[in-house]
Design a protein around this motif. Structure first.
Motif, PDB file in Angstrom:
ATOM      1  N   SER A  58       0.846  -1.184   0.000  1.00 26.46           N
ATOM      2  CA  SER A  58       0.000   0.000   0.000  1.00 26.46           C
ATOM      3  C   SER A  58       0.890   1.246   0.000  1.00 26.46           C
ATOM      4  N   ASN A  59       0.337   2.370  -0.401  1.00 29.26           N
ATOM      5  CA  ASN A  59       1.062   3.648  -0.448  1.00 29.26           C
ATOM      6  C   ASN A  59       2.368   3.525  -1.224  1.00 29.26           C
ATOM      7  N   ASP A  60       2.336   2.832  -2.349  1.00 33.30           N
ATOM      8  CA  ASP A  60       3.600   2.577  -3.032  1.00 33.30           C
ATOM      9  C   ASP A  60       3.845   3.490  -4.235  1.00 33.30           C
ATOM     10  N   LEU A  61       3.100   4.605  -4.327  1.00 35.75           N
ATOM     11  CA  LEU A  61       3.399   5.577  -5.383  1.00 35.75           C
ATOM     12  C   LEU A  61       4.840   6.068  -5.267  1.00 35.75           C
ATOM     13  N   GLY A  62       5.387   5.956  -4.060  1.00 41.90           N
ATOM     14  CA  GLY A  62       6.757   6.395  -3.823  1.00 41.90           C
ATOM     15  C   GLY A  62       7.792   5.644  -4.646  1.00 41.90           C
ATOM     16  N   ASN A  63       7.410   4.510  -5.213  1.00 40.60           N
ATOM     17  CA  ASN A  63       8.345   3.764  -6.058  1.00 40.60           C
ATOM     18  C   ASN A  63       8.855   4.618  -7.219  1.00 40.60           C
ATOM     19  N   PHE A  64       8.007   5.551  -7.671  1.00 42.90           N
ATOM     20  CA  PHE A  64       8.417   6.383  -8.803  1.00 42.90           C
ATOM     21  C   PHE A  64       9.528   7.347  -8.393  1.00 42.90           C
ATOM     22  N   ALA A  65       9.674   7.559  -7.085  1.00 39.95           N
ATOM     23  CA  ALA A  65      10.702   8.484  -6.612  1.00 39.95           C
ATOM     24  C   ALA A  65      12.027   7.766  -6.360  1.00 39.95           C
ATOM     25  N   ARG A  66      12.018   6.446  -6.495  1.00 43.76           N
ATOM     26  CA  ARG A  66      13.231   5.696  -6.168  1.00 43.76           C
ATOM     27  C   ARG A  66      14.336   5.912  -7.196  1.00 43.76           C
ATOM     28  N   ASP A  67      15.557   5.903  -6.690  1.00 42.51           N
ATOM     29  CA  ASP A  67      16.713   5.993  -7.591  1.00 42.51           C
ATOM     30  C   ASP A  67      16.966   4.630  -8.213  1.00 42.51           C
TER      31      ASP A  67
ATOM     32  N   ARG B  59      -1.744  11.790 -11.598  1.00 47.76           N
ATOM     33  CA  ARG B  59      -1.826  12.404 -12.917  1.00 47.76           C
ATOM     34  C   ARG B  59      -0.465  12.423 -13.592  1.00 47.76           C
ATOM     35  N   MET B  60       0.563  12.749 -12.801  1.00 49.67           N
ATOM     36  CA  MET B  60       1.888  12.883 -13.386  1.00 49.67           C
ATOM     37  C   MET B  60       2.353  11.557 -13.999  1.00 49.67           C
ATOM     38  N   VAL B  61       2.264  10.475 -13.241  1.00 48.46           N
ATOM     39  CA  VAL B  61       2.800   9.202 -13.756  1.00 48.46           C
ATOM     40  C   VAL B  61       1.910   8.623 -14.840  1.00 48.46           C
ATOM     41  N   SER B  62       0.642   9.035 -14.845  1.00 47.13           N
ATOM     42  CA  SER B  62      -0.249   8.551 -15.881  1.00 47.13           C
ATOM     43  C   SER B  62      -0.024   9.323 -17.183  1.00 47.13           C
ATOM     44  N   GLU B  63       0.083  10.639 -17.061  1.00 43.54           N
ATOM     45  CA  GLU B  63       0.300  11.446 -18.263  1.00 43.54           C
ATOM     46  C   GLU B  63       1.599  11.069 -18.952  1.00 43.54           C
ATOM     47  N   GLU B  64       2.624  10.825 -18.178  1.00 41.00           N
ATOM     48  CA  GLU B  64       3.913  10.492 -18.777  1.00 41.00           C
ATOM     49  C   GLU B  64       3.962   9.032 -19.249  1.00 41.00           C
ATOM     50  N   ALA B  65       2.865   8.299 -19.050  1.00 42.19           N
ATOM     51  CA  ALA B  65       2.761   6.909 -19.497  1.00 42.19           C
ATOM     52  C   ALA B  65       3.996   6.101 -19.068  1.00 42.19           C
ATOM     53  N   VAL B  66       4.380   6.297 -17.799  1.00 38.12           N
ATOM     54  CA  VAL B  66       5.568   5.598 -17.295  1.00 38.12           C
ATOM     55  C   VAL B  66       5.391   4.087 -17.415  1.00 38.12           C
ATOM     56  N   LEU B  67       4.191   3.647 -17.066  1.00 38.05           N
ATOM     57  CA  LEU B  67       3.891   2.217 -17.093  1.00 38.05           C
ATOM     58  C   LEU B  67       2.587   2.025 -17.849  1.00 38.05           C
TER      59      LEU B  67
ATOM     60  N   TYR C  41      15.461   2.530  -9.942  1.00 36.36           N
ATOM     61  CA  TYR C  41      14.475   1.466  -9.786  1.00 36.36           C
ATOM     62  C   TYR C  41      14.334   0.775 -11.139  1.00 36.36           C
ATOM     63  N   TYR C  42      13.753  -0.422 -11.148  1.00 34.10           N
ATOM     64  CA  TYR C  42      13.774  -1.182 -12.404  1.00 34.10           C
ATOM     65  C   TYR C  42      12.909  -0.575 -13.512  1.00 34.10           C
ATOM     66  N   TRP C  43      12.027   0.372 -13.160  1.00 35.71           N
ATOM     67  CA  TRP C  43      11.246   1.027 -14.211  1.00 35.71           C
ATOM     68  C   TRP C  43      12.106   1.984 -15.037  1.00 35.71           C
ATOM     69  N   GLY C  44      13.215   2.439 -14.439  1.00 36.64           N
ATOM     70  CA  GLY C  44      14.093   3.358 -15.135  1.00 36.64           C
ATOM     71  C   GLY C  44      13.496   4.753 -15.244  1.00 36.64           C
ATOM     72  N   TYR C  45      12.529   5.070 -14.386  1.00 32.65           N
ATOM     73  CA  TYR C  45      11.895   6.397 -14.410  1.00 32.65           C
ATOM     74  C   TYR C  45      12.709   7.314 -13.519  1.00 32.65           C
ATOM     75  N   ASP C  46      13.088   8.467 -14.050  1.00 34.00           N
ATOM     76  CA  ASP C  46      13.977   9.338 -13.308  1.00 34.00           C
ATOM     77  C   ASP C  46      13.441  10.756 -13.408  1.00 34.00           C
ATOM     78  N   SER C  47      12.746  11.211 -12.356  1.00 37.24           N
ATOM     79  CA  SER C  47      12.111  12.522 -12.439  1.00 37.24           C
ATOM     80  C   SER C  47      12.263  13.260 -11.113  1.00 37.24           C
ATOM     81  N   ASP C  48      13.006  14.332 -11.123  1.00 29.70           N
ATOM     82  CA  ASP C  48      13.162  15.121  -9.899  1.00 29.70           C
ATOM     83  C   ASP C  48      11.861  15.797  -9.513  1.00 29.70           C
ATOM     84  N   ALA C  49      11.071  16.145 -10.526  1.00 25.30           N
ATOM     85  CA  ALA C  49       9.773  16.754 -10.243  1.00 25.30           C
ATOM     86  C   ALA C  49       8.932  15.790  -9.400  1.00 25.30           C
ATOM     87  N   PHE C  50       8.963  14.503  -9.761  1.00 29.05           N
ATOM     88  CA  PHE C  50       8.168  13.553  -8.988  1.00 29.05           C
ATOM     89  C   PHE C  50       8.747  13.378  -7.587  1.00 29.05           C
ATOM     90  N   ARG C  51      10.079  13.344  -7.505  1.00 32.58           N
ATOM     91  CA  ARG C  51      10.708  13.165  -6.186  1.00 32.58           C
ATOM     92  C   ARG C  51      10.289  14.281  -5.237  1.00 32.58           C
TER      93      ARG C  51
END
Lengths: 314, 491, 275
Positions: B402-411, B447-455, B413-423
């Motif tokens: 639960s509450n795992d939206l923070g995964n997008f802020a990880r350095d 909205r941010m991770v959806s618009e950028e179609a990260v996954l 991470y296996y998604w390879g998403y790198d966004s200081d704005a999200f962090r």
């Protein structure tokens, strides 16, 4: 004979050694970090590193190999990474079930196959022979896992006579035996088909021999000829096949234990590989291989004892 | 005297023999995955948390079926105004199953063990914000955080934060000893695990079950067969959605379809071509037909998602019109990205939802002009190659925390998403203690991770429970990994 | 030859011709695209459009079975050819040289025997990831010792024949004798064994695919169809029946054929060391 046995024994030991090297080598090129598998995707790198230290994954491969073989010789197979109990304990816990399956399957196979094979040979080129041959052909052609699926469907789901799987433990022997009926039946179905064919053709070979023909011509009772003369002389190929079938049976228990979710060694090896539990995988694969090699060795020895003519070239 | 005593004795004997049999309430519960150890502080397997958290072991706080935080071993607490100091008042008169009285010492021991340098706790992140843990008295503990942490009380309710006693810490993996309403009894590896009621628990009067037996049944067909044969009373995490219709039609069973915190995603490797190009990711998003996917892979039993947040959560926003299913648009975007007709590898996790979804995703991307090669890999291989080494184009996996939206802020991470704005956004979310403000921020993050179609966002993993008629009290959804049995009744 | 036209031979040949024919036909024609999904038309019963109905994703079962037949035949053919030629070479070598070479080869063959194909395939797929090739290599690998044993056993018998002794007396070398006299004379048991191994290879491929170690989606395989059908047994039991019947027909065909061929060739040759 003594020289032959010595040579075979040396070869046997060399084989065992080779197997440990091969298994160890394969397990160590296996990708996958046991620490990561245990701690999962939320674990921090520090925790993973700490666990790797604990599990001794940093030592050089050669050191680990000799440590493993050395300890194994004293009966110590190490600690399972995943279960955190000794490998020996896990194996001993599950061995009785797999042995029950294997021996149950083997006994049922031999009894069924001898009856079918000798019966078919005795009725050579008659309806009974064709019937047995046809049944055994079908048995050979049916994958054991499919036979198991059909058995579960019929006896566990529709008729509800027997449990669909699982194992209640030996504390309730009746329930334990009931839960082994379908797995053993699924194993036997295929194995007996193979052995029945071998028995039949071996018996037919013997029946073609002069002394059996003579005995027949002299009017000995058929049953007596079959069991006193034909069967003992047909035993050489039968024993060989029974021995070799052990290898198939080992594979068979792996599949069948997974179909019926029985807590035996076959299921354990699958789980151990999925868990990247190296000590356990090494021990189990080695154990399976050792069983097969040992049986092969014994078969060779028995083979020579039954039929000394062969030892000159063997 | 003897004449009168005998019947009384007989009666007593009869009572002694009959009473337990009559009063014994037992339940047999099917579980798909068998854990290798029973200690959630050393291993991450979901089934460990499901079986032992809240049953054998307790935590300071507890999450209830609605996802709200309730008192656990701490009967109450106060939080300082700056949101950094938590003072927990512990229950008194609580004992571990081995008789050791529970005190603040145990809280200190458990937390220090999890926070130690050589700790192998699978979720040390729970303890990361902690600056210090102090014992005020026998039954009071004060925890100071380095920064406010909105999810702290919720996190403390997780399995890796259980309170243990030093005497049994080495053997908890095989013989767990906690303070919970149930005690470990026996474990036949590969087959079953048995708990018995803890008569000394503070709420023992409200616990209906005397004995709980978990049976490990990995195969869905065998699971169904065992239910039909009456060998199981409940299968709270039933693995086969295709069989649900059959149980729904059977009056002997009730079926509950609830939700989990598991977002099933089609992860794209943002760090390397072709998915470092947003057009390629947008193309994939347009190519996905969630309705068909859910029907095909989950037999209709799942809720579609359009971002990385569960639809039952308080901050959910519906973003499904951002990238509607449109194969022609997808094809055009693949064309623009210059990869139309290329071959992509898809390495799903080896669980039914993964392998089944993979086949349908393969066909859907095929309809948009892409070739997809599916490689079914083992779990250990997946963890190493996909998760650790980021060696993949596409993968399908459920993120069950639960509450795992923070995964997008990880350095890295296996998604390879790198966004200081999200962090930055995530930092704001974590430290925001006002609920309403935090919800608004969480919506921005979605909205941010959806618009950028990260996954590729697919569906929320359902929780399917099948229960024999008369079995009640199981959670219908799983806000946290737990299966509290104290509330379960059997008729 | 007519005395050899046993029911075994006829039934075996017919089944083999049918399975191989269907597999070949699938190269150019199937009733439907085997991979085409139609989730709304899942579990359709047999009809004029779908002769055996559709599966859990609405794909045509007949087309799936046909393509699976082709996959199965291909795996078996490559695996048996690969394992067979290596095994025969080793068997000839062992028999020709005798002594420690023979002993070594047979010991190594024992090690091969000691690894059940399943364990080998599990280890291979753990290292390389599961694929149809893992199945091919695992099956080829277990065929090597089988053929080595059969060849060596049959060859050992031939080596004791008078005409071989004559050739040796005439000064012909061991390898030349192996080529000119031994190989042609072990051909019969080897071909018989190959036919039987073909049947075993089909079974093994099915088992590996059933366990997820063989053919990968969307490439259909009888074994994988069965494992997918296992959870659907209550809902669509027919899906658990057809692929099993196909495996049975293919295996039955090849083993009947092998049997018949064994009867035609001298049975005494294959007696000594059956694997």
């Amino acid at each position: 004979m003594g020289y032959f046995l010595l040579r075979r024994t040396v070869g046997f030991l060399a084989t065992l050694l080779t197997i440990t090297v091969v298994v160890f080598a394969v397990m160590n090129i296996l990708p996958g970090d046991p620490a990561l598998t245990i701690l999962g995707i939320e674990a921090s790198e520090a925790a993973l590193e700490a666990l790797r230290q604990q599990l001794g994954l940093h030592d050089p491969v050669v050191v680990r190999y000799f440590r493993w073989v050395g300890a194994a010789l004293t009966g110590d197979f190490g600690m399972s990474h995943a279960y955190r109990v000794s490998v020996a304990e896990l194996v001993l816990e599950r061995l009785p079930l797999t042995l029950s399956l294997a021996f149950g399957g083997m006994i049922a196979t031999v009894v069924l196959a001898l009856a079918m094979g000798i019966g078919a040979a005795a009725n050579h080129r008659k309806a009974g022979d064709w019937g047995v041959m046809f049944l055994s052909q079908i048995g050979i052609a049916v994958p054991s896992f499919w036979a198991a699926m059909l058995l579960v469907l019929l006896f566990a789901v529709y008729l509800q006579w027997l449990p669909p799987g699982g194992f209640p433990g030996w504390s309730d022997p009746v329930a334990a035996l009931r839960s082994l009926v379908l797995p053993i039946a699924a194993l036997t179905f295929v194995q007996a088909a193979v052995l029945a064919r071998v028995t039949r053709s071996a018996a037919l070979e013997v029946m073609r021999l002069d002394y059996v023909r003579t005995a027949r011509a002299m009017g000995y009772p058929r049953r007596r000829i079959l069991w006193r003369h034909v069967l003992p002389n047909a035993l050489v190929p039968i024993v060989t096949i029974v021995g070799l079938q052990f290898a198939t049976l080992v594979t068979g228990t792996i599949v069948i234990e997974n179909v019926f979710y029985l807590p035996g060694l076959g299921r354990l090896v699958f789980q151990a590989i999925a868990n990247r539990d190296l000590p356990l995988v090494q021990a189990l694969v080695t154990l399976f291989a050792v069983i097969v090699v040992t049986v092969n060795f014994l078969v060779d020895v028995i083979y020579v004892m039954i039929d000394p003519r062969l030892k000159t070239r063997a | 005297m003897r004449l009168t005593a005998a019947p009384a004795l007989l009666a007593a004997l009869a009572l002694a023999l009959a009473a337990p049999a009559a009063a014994q309430t037992r339940i047999s519960i099917g579980i798909q995955q068998e854990p290798t150890a029973l200690d959630p502080t050393i291993e991450a397997t979901a089934a460990i948390n499901v079986m032992v958290t809240q049953n054998i072991f307790e935590t300071l706080t507890r999450v209830d079926r609605s996802g709200a935080v309730q008192p656990g071993l701490a009967e109450s607490w106060e939080i300082s105004d700056d949101g950094r100091t938590y003072r927990f008042h512990l229950h008194q008169g609580v004992a571990f199953h081995d008789g050791t009285p529970f005190t603040a010492d145990h809280v200190l021991f458990s937390f220090e063990r999890a926070m130690a340098e050589d700790s192998t706790n699978p979720r040390r992140i729970i303890f990361d914000p902690i600056e210090s843990v102090e014992m005020i008295d026998e039954h009071t503990v004060e925890i100071t955080l380095a920064r406010p942490e909105a999810f702290f009380l919720f996190e403390l309710a997780r399995g890796p934060a259980i309170i243990v006693t030093p005497e049994t810490v080495e053997t908890n993996a095989t013989r767990p000893v906690g303070t919970g309403p149930f005690m470990f009894d026996a474990w036949t590896r590969g087959d079953r695990l048995r708990f018995v009621k803890n008569p000394g628990h503070r709420n023992a009067d409200e616990v209906a079950l005397d004995m709980v037996e978990f049976r490990f049944i990995a195969d869905p067909a065998a699971a169904a067969a065992a239910l039909l044969a009456g060998e199981l009373d409940a299968f709270p995490g039933f693995p086969a959605p295709e069989l649900v219709a059959q149980f729904e039609a059977d009056p002997r069973f009730t079926v509950q379809v609830g939700t989990t915190e598991g977002e099933v995603i089609l992860a794209m490797n943002n760090a390397r071509p072709p998915f470092d190009d947003i057009r390629a990711r947008q193309a994939v998003s347009h190519a996905i037909n969630r309705e068909e996917l859910i029907e095909g892979a989950m037999y209709g039993l799942a809720v579609p998602i359009s971002s990385f947040y569960p639809p039952h959560g308080p901050a959910f926003v519906d973003l499904s019109d951002l990238y509607p299913h449109d194969p022609d648009r997808a094809r055009a975007l693949f064309e623009e990205a210059g990869i139309l007709g290329d071959t992509l590898t898809l390495r799903p996790v080896p669980f039914p939802y993964g392998t089944r979804s993979a086949e349908i995703i393969q066909a859907q991307l095929g309809a948009a002009g892409m070739n997809v090669r599916i490689e079914n890999v083992e779990w250990g291989f997946w963890l190493e190659e996909v998760f650790r080494n980021h060696n993949y184009d596409l993968t399908i996996v459920a993120h069950t925390e639960s509450n795992d939206l923070g995964n997008f802020a990880r350095d890295s991470y296996y998604w390879g998403y790198d966004s200081d704005a999200f962090r930055e956004l995530w930092e704001a979310i974590r430290t925001e203690t006002d609920d309403e403000a935090r919800i608004a921020l969480l919506q921005d993050a979605q909205r941010m991770v959806s618009e950028e179609a990260v996954l590729g966002y697919l569906f929320q993993l359902p929780l399917i429970g099948i229960f024999r008629d008369g079995v009640e009290g199981f959670w219908d959804s799983q806000p946290t990994l737990a299966l509290p049995l104290a509330e379960v009744t059997v008729r | 030859m007519s005395r050899h036209l046993t029911p075994n031979l006829v039934l075996g040949a017919v089944l083999v011709a049918f399975v191989v024919g269907v597999a070949a036909l699938s190269l150019v024609w199937t009733p439907h695209d085997h991979a085409a999904m139609n989730i709304r038309a899942r579990f359709a019963p047999a009809s004029d459009i779908h002769w055996l109905g559709t599966d859990q994703l609405g794909r045509d079962v007949v087309s799936q079975l046909m393509v699976a037949a082709r996959n199965s035949m291909t795996v078996a053919l490559i695996a048996v050819l690969m394992g067979g030629s290596i095994g025969v070479a080793f068997g000839l070598l062992a028999s020709a040289l005798g002594g420690w070479v023979e002993d070594l080869i047979m010991r190594v063959a024992d090690i091969g025997f000691a690894f059940p194909a399943l364990l080998f395939a599990i280890m291979l797929s753990a290292v390389f990831g599961p694929s149809l090739w893992v199945a091919v290599f695992a099956i080829a690998f277990i065929n090597i010792p089988v053929f080595a044993r059969v060849t060596r056993g049959a060859a050992n018998v031939i080596w004791t024949r008078d005409y071989v002794a004559a050739a040796r007396a005439a000064g012909q070398g061991r390898f030349a004798i192996s080529r000119d006299h031994i190989l042609p004379n072990v051909a019969a048991p080897v071909i018989v064994q190959a036919t039987i191994e073909f049947a075993i290879a089909i079974l093994a491929e099915a088992a590996l695919s059933y366990l997820g170690l063989g053919a990968q989606p969307p490439s259909p395989s009888w074994g994988r169809m069965l494992s997918e059908a296992q959870t659907l047994m209550f809902m669509a039991p027919q899906l658990a029946i057809y692929p099993g019947l196909c495996i049975m027909a293919a295996v039955l065909g090849f083993s009947l054929l092998g049997d018949a061929l064994r009867d035609i060739t001298d049975p005494r040759l294959t007696r000594s060391r059956q694997a």
